[in-house]
Design an enzyme around this catalytic site. Structure first.
Site, PDB file in Angstrom:
ATOM      1  N   LYS A  56      16.367  69.784  -7.636  1.00 40.19           N
ATOM      2  CA  LYS A  56      16.439  69.667  -6.515  1.00 40.19           C
ATOM      3  C   LYS A  56      17.268  68.206  -6.530  1.00 40.19           C
ATOM      4  CE  LYS A  56      14.404  65.691  -4.992  1.00 40.19           C
ATOM      5  NZ  LYS A  56      13.675  64.735  -3.691  1.00 40.19           N
ATOM      6  N   CYS A 111       6.805  67.136  12.218  1.00 46.30           N
ATOM      7  CA  CYS A 111       5.838  68.012  11.208  1.00 46.30           C
ATOM      8  C   CYS A 111       5.183  66.838  10.463  1.00 46.30           C
ATOM      9  CB  CYS A 111       5.993  69.219  10.934  1.00 46.30           C
ATOM     10  SG  CYS A 111       5.062  70.477  10.381  1.00 46.30           S
TER      11      CYS A 111
END
Length: 249
Positions: free
Chosen positions: A122, A192
């Site tokens: 990542k 979210c």
């Protein structure tokens, strides 16, 4: 929907970290340090730690400055981030590696970046996106992993960030690989949320585009909660290129 609000990732994420230094090499190194500090840490805390570290090593966050600094100096500057002791060691070791093995600069491949202490896929992918403007793969953090599974974007639920990355890369067009991280990270920071998501203000919920939206509504009607109808969520069909799951980045 993301264009209508500003998230912490928009003002303090790794995209902005490169602007903390004018010298190109220092800018790229600052981006890498930001990413190394950001694991398990909110953007606000990471941003403050980078600013404090820069001041602690003389006002310029360069490879030479980190190599010359005591590890205790680095530790004291970043002690608000998660796992700060371990990260201080990683940053010192990484600076030494960059100095001796990479001509005092951030490398330009995922493989080389992942060879550095504390750097995973990542971080490597996001470093290439931001530091070198190289679009190579998708940077998957907890927000991307969680939200893409909530939305049913995988052929079957993924169990790890790496599995999520390979699944997304098998069908999402390459031109969206760089932007999907910032898009979903900001969405996860503001709308979210991992706990108590704001489904009542989410357009995906209102339009029946989130299969898990109903699960988020636990409050009573007296609190002004909007309840979605059971039939509001459509089924999404995504075809996965199985061969791409085993391909290198």
């Amino acid at each position: 929907m993301r264009s209508h609000f500003t998230a912490p990732a928009d003002t303090m994420g790794c995209e902005q970290s490169k602007h903390k230094e004018n010298d190109p090499k220092n800018s790229r190194f600052t981006t890498l340090v930001y990413l190394m500090l950001s694991s398990q840490t909110k953007d606000e805390i990471t941003d403050a730690a980078v600013t404090k570290l820069k001041a602690a090593v003389g006002g310029t966050l360069s490879i030479d400055a980190i190599v010359s600094a005591e590890e205790s100096t680095v530790s004291a500057a970043i002690n608000k981030v998660g796992f700060w002791r371990r990260k201080a060691g990683y940053i010192k070791q990484t600076a030494q590696r960059l100095l001796h093995d990479f001509d005092s600069d951030v490398p330009k491949t995922v493989k080389e970046l992942c060879s550095l202490p504390g750097v995973g896929p990542k971080m490597a992918i996001l470093a290439l996106h931001v530091a070198w403007d190289i679009n190579t793969g998708i940077g998957v953090d907890s927000h991307v992993h969680r939200i893409t599974n909530l939305l049913g974007w995988h052929n079957k639920p993924t169990k790890s960030a790496e599995e999520t990355r390979l699944s997304l890369q098998s069908w999402l067009p390459a031109e969206f690989h760089r932007e999907i991280n910032g898009l979903l990270v900001g969405f996860g920071q503001v709308i979210c949320l991992p706990t108590k998501p704001h489904c009542d203000t989410c357009k995906l919920s209102a339009r029946g585009l989130c299969p898990n939206a109903r699960m988020a509504f636990k409050a009573t009607d007296s609190e002004g909660t909007v309840h979605l109808s059971p039939e509001s969520s459509p089924k999404l069909n995504i075809e996965i290129d199985e061969g791409a799951l085993h391909s290198p980045v």
